[in-house]
Every structure is written in C-alpha cells, then in structure tokens.
Design a protein around this motif. Sequence first.
Motif, PDB file in Angstrom:
ATOM      1  N   UNK A   1      -6.531  -4.685   1.385  1.00 18.32           N
ATOM      2  CA  UNK A   1      -6.094  -5.954   0.465  1.00 18.32           C
ATOM      3  C   UNK A   1      -7.317  -7.040   1.057  1.00 18.32           C
ATOM      4  N   UNK A   2      -7.859  -7.807   0.062  1.00 15.53           N
ATOM      5  CA  UNK A   2      -8.999  -8.550   0.439  1.00 15.53           C
ATOM      6  C   UNK A   2      -9.562  -9.342  -0.699  1.00 15.53           C
ATOM      7  N   UNK A   3     -10.164 -10.292  -0.253  1.00  7.26           N
ATOM      8  CA  UNK A   3     -10.906 -11.394  -1.187  1.00  7.26           C
ATOM      9  C   UNK A   3     -12.218 -10.953  -0.994  1.00  7.26           C
ATOM     10  N   UNK A   4     -13.044 -10.705  -2.203  1.00 10.65           N
ATOM     11  CA  UNK A   4     -14.600 -10.472  -1.668  1.00 10.65           C
ATOM     12  C   UNK A   4     -15.455 -11.583  -2.509  1.00 10.65           C
ATOM     13  N   UNK A   5     -16.670 -11.773  -2.107  1.00 15.38           N
ATOM     14  CA  UNK A   5     -17.560 -12.705  -2.785  1.00 15.38           C
ATOM     15  C   UNK A   5     -18.781 -12.458  -2.451  1.00 15.38           C
ATOM     16  N   UNK A   6     -20.103 -13.186  -3.412  1.00 18.11           N
ATOM     17  CA  UNK A   6     -21.174 -12.914  -3.008  1.00 18.11           C
ATOM     18  C   UNK A   6     -21.519 -14.253  -2.103  1.00 18.11           C
ATOM     19  N   UNK A   7     -22.641 -13.794  -1.304  1.00 17.92           N
ATOM     20  CA  UNK A   7     -23.323 -14.886  -0.330  1.00 17.92           C
ATOM     21  C   UNK A   7     -24.190 -15.962  -1.387  1.00 17.92           C
TER      22      UNK A   7
ATOM     23  N   UNK B   1      -7.927   2.313 -10.712  1.00 20.15           N
ATOM     24  CA  UNK B   1      -8.090   0.832 -10.804  1.00 20.15           C
ATOM     25  C   UNK B   1      -7.378  -0.356  -9.559  1.00 20.15           C
ATOM     26  N   UNK B   2      -7.823  -1.095  -9.156  1.00 19.65           N
ATOM     27  CA  UNK B   2      -7.319  -2.048  -8.057  1.00 19.65           C
ATOM     28  C   UNK B   2      -6.095  -2.943  -8.869  1.00 19.65           C
ATOM     29  N   UNK B   3      -5.282  -3.617  -7.843  1.00 18.87           N
ATOM     30  CA  UNK B   3      -4.171  -4.116  -8.289  1.00 18.87           C
ATOM     31  C   UNK B   3      -4.480  -5.668  -7.958  1.00 18.87           C
ATOM     32  N   UNK B   4      -4.362  -6.370  -8.713  1.00 22.81           N
ATOM     33  CA  UNK B   4      -4.774  -7.865  -8.522  1.00 22.81           C
ATOM     34  C   UNK B   4      -3.488  -8.689  -8.170  1.00 22.81           C
ATOM     35  N   UNK B   5      -3.296  -9.704  -7.300  1.00 24.19           N
ATOM     36  CA  UNK B   5      -2.352 -10.475  -7.039  1.00 24.19           C
ATOM     37  C   UNK B   5      -1.613 -11.340  -8.108  1.00 24.19           C
ATOM     38  N   UNK B   6      -2.771 -11.850  -8.884  1.00 24.02           N
ATOM     39  CA  UNK B   6      -2.360 -12.839  -9.965  1.00 24.02           C
ATOM     40  C   UNK B   6      -2.207 -11.795 -11.262  1.00 24.02           C
ATOM     41  N   UNK B   7      -2.369 -10.488 -11.252  1.00 24.48           N
ATOM     42  CA  UNK B   7      -2.108  -9.625 -12.467  1.00 24.48           C
ATOM     43  C   UNK B   7      -3.324  -9.321 -13.106  1.00 24.48           C
ATOM     44  N   UNK B   8      -4.398  -9.905 -13.048  1.00 27.30           N
ATOM     45  CA  UNK B   8      -5.715  -9.554 -13.935  1.00 27.30           C
ATOM     46  C   UNK B   8      -5.769  -8.202 -14.106  1.00 27.30           C
ATOM     47  N   UNK B   9      -6.426  -7.964 -15.168  1.00 27.89           N
ATOM     48  CA  UNK B   9      -7.062  -6.855 -15.392  1.00 27.89           C
ATOM     49  C   UNK B   9      -8.553  -6.447 -15.250  1.00 27.89           C
TER      50      UNK B   9
ATOM     51  N   UNK C   1     -23.501  -0.156   3.378  1.00 29.44           N
ATOM     52  CA  UNK C   1     -22.319   0.538   2.911  1.00 29.44           C
ATOM     53  C   UNK C   1     -20.988  -0.121   3.331  1.00 29.44           C
ATOM     54  N   UNK C   2     -20.182  -0.279   2.520  1.00 27.84           N
ATOM     55  CA  UNK C   2     -18.788  -0.243   3.174  1.00 27.84           C
ATOM     56  C   UNK C   2     -17.784   0.668   2.244  1.00 27.84           C
ATOM     57  N   UNK C   3     -16.666   0.933   2.968  1.00 28.00           N
ATOM     58  CA  UNK C   3     -15.794   1.581   2.227  1.00 28.00           C
ATOM     59  C   UNK C   3     -14.234   1.146   2.644  1.00 28.00           C
ATOM     60  N   UNK C   4     -13.469   1.108   1.763  1.00 27.43           N
ATOM     61  CA  UNK C   4     -12.267   0.741   1.806  1.00 27.43           C
ATOM     62  C   UNK C   4     -10.766   1.610   1.464  1.00 27.43           C
ATOM     63  N   UNK C   5     -10.192   1.925   2.473  1.00 25.94           N
ATOM     64  CA  UNK C   5      -8.907   2.810   2.177  1.00 25.94           C
ATOM     65  C   UNK C   5      -7.785   2.286   1.035  1.00 25.94           C
ATOM     66  N   UNK C   6      -7.089   3.173   0.768  1.00 25.81           N
ATOM     67  CA  UNK C   6      -5.828   2.695  -0.307  1.00 25.81           C
ATOM     68  C   UNK C   6      -5.117   2.021   0.462  1.00 25.81           C
TER      69      UNK C   6
ATOM     70  N   UNK D   1     -11.024 -11.941  -6.674  1.00 26.27           N
ATOM     71  CA  UNK D   1      -9.787 -12.688  -5.955  1.00 26.27           C
ATOM     72  C   UNK D   1      -8.955 -11.399  -5.274  1.00 26.27           C
ATOM     73  N   UNK D   2      -7.943 -11.963  -4.639  1.00 31.53           N
ATOM     74  CA  UNK D   2      -7.225 -11.026  -3.996  1.00 31.53           C
ATOM     75  C   UNK D   2      -6.655  -9.889  -4.748  1.00 31.53           C
ATOM     76  N   UNK D   3      -7.048  -8.586  -3.916  1.00 34.21           N
ATOM     77  CA  UNK D   3      -6.560  -7.542  -4.738  1.00 34.21           C
ATOM     78  C   UNK D   3      -6.301  -6.505  -3.653  1.00 34.21           C
ATOM     79  N   UNK D   4      -5.545  -5.337  -4.270  1.00 31.10           N
ATOM     80  CA  UNK D   4      -5.331  -4.128  -3.317  1.00 31.10           C
ATOM     81  C   UNK D   4      -5.939  -3.027  -4.002  1.00 31.10           C
ATOM     82  N   UNK D   5      -6.595  -2.157  -3.054  1.00 26.34           N
ATOM     83  CA  UNK D   5      -7.207  -0.997  -3.496  1.00 26.34           C
ATOM     84  C   UNK D   5      -6.021   0.162  -3.455  1.00 26.34           C
TER      85      UNK D   5
END
Length: 136
Positions: free
Chosen positions: A103-109, A122-130, A95-100, A66-70
């Motif tokens: 924010x995005x949502x990622x999923x498997x095909x 660690x990433x920060x998740x919009x809903x507060x998940x760890x 290969x993909x890299x994302x900067x600090x 789900x939605x998170x920020x690096x």
Amino acid sequence: MPDGTKKPMRQRLLAPEASPPSTFLDPESMPWEESAFPGIRSKTLYSDPGGMCTLRLKLEPGAEVPLHEHTAIEQTYVLEGRFVDEEGECLPGQFVWRPAGNTHVAWAGPEGAVILSIFLKPNIFAAGQKFFTAEE
C-alpha cells in the motif's frame, strides 16, 4: 522482411494452428487520456478483461496517485522526471516493483514524471476510486 515482402504465417509450437499475430503500437502518436485523478493522463498500451494492463502515464508536477493497495505485482519504469512514494524515488532509467499487498501513495516530483507501468490486476483505492480498470 527486408525486401518488403510478407513472411508466411508461422504455426504455433504447442497447437496445430497459426500463431496469433503481434500488435504494434506507436505510443508517440496516441492521444493522452484524462484519468480519475487531477494532473494524471495515460496511454493504454495493453489491457485485457482480467485487468492486466500496460500504461504510459504522464503526471504533472506534484500530481498524486492516492492511497491504494496492489492486488498483484506492479512494475514501473521511469522514462522522464521523478516518481516518488514514502519508500523512495525513481529517476529516469530506474525501475521499481511492488508486491501484492503493498500500500502506498505515489506522486510526481517537481518536474513531473512520465512512467511505464505494468499491472497484473487493478488496484484497490482507499476512497473507492476506479483507476485504469474496466469498470471506470
């Protein structure tokens, strides 16, 4: 060494002490661990108290991170399947890299995905998940 004998311990170049040893892992023999998100399992290849980690992740078809920020750079190499977000997709060998700050949502095909990801913090998740943090 090729003949099976142990090499002597090397000394560090920058300090008068022995070089710390390497750690070898066999990820294929490690068990998959369930994550906080449905359809996503992991194998922790490296982690440290500061939150840096290297993970092998297995995402079932359509599984979503789900939605998170690096908070620092994230690097991901796709081993199998397809790893997708709003900006594009990665296929096996890509290969993909994302900067600090990214924010995005990622999923498997539809075929799922197996990826190797390196996180510096660690990433920060919009809903507060760890997710893959020492505080899980």
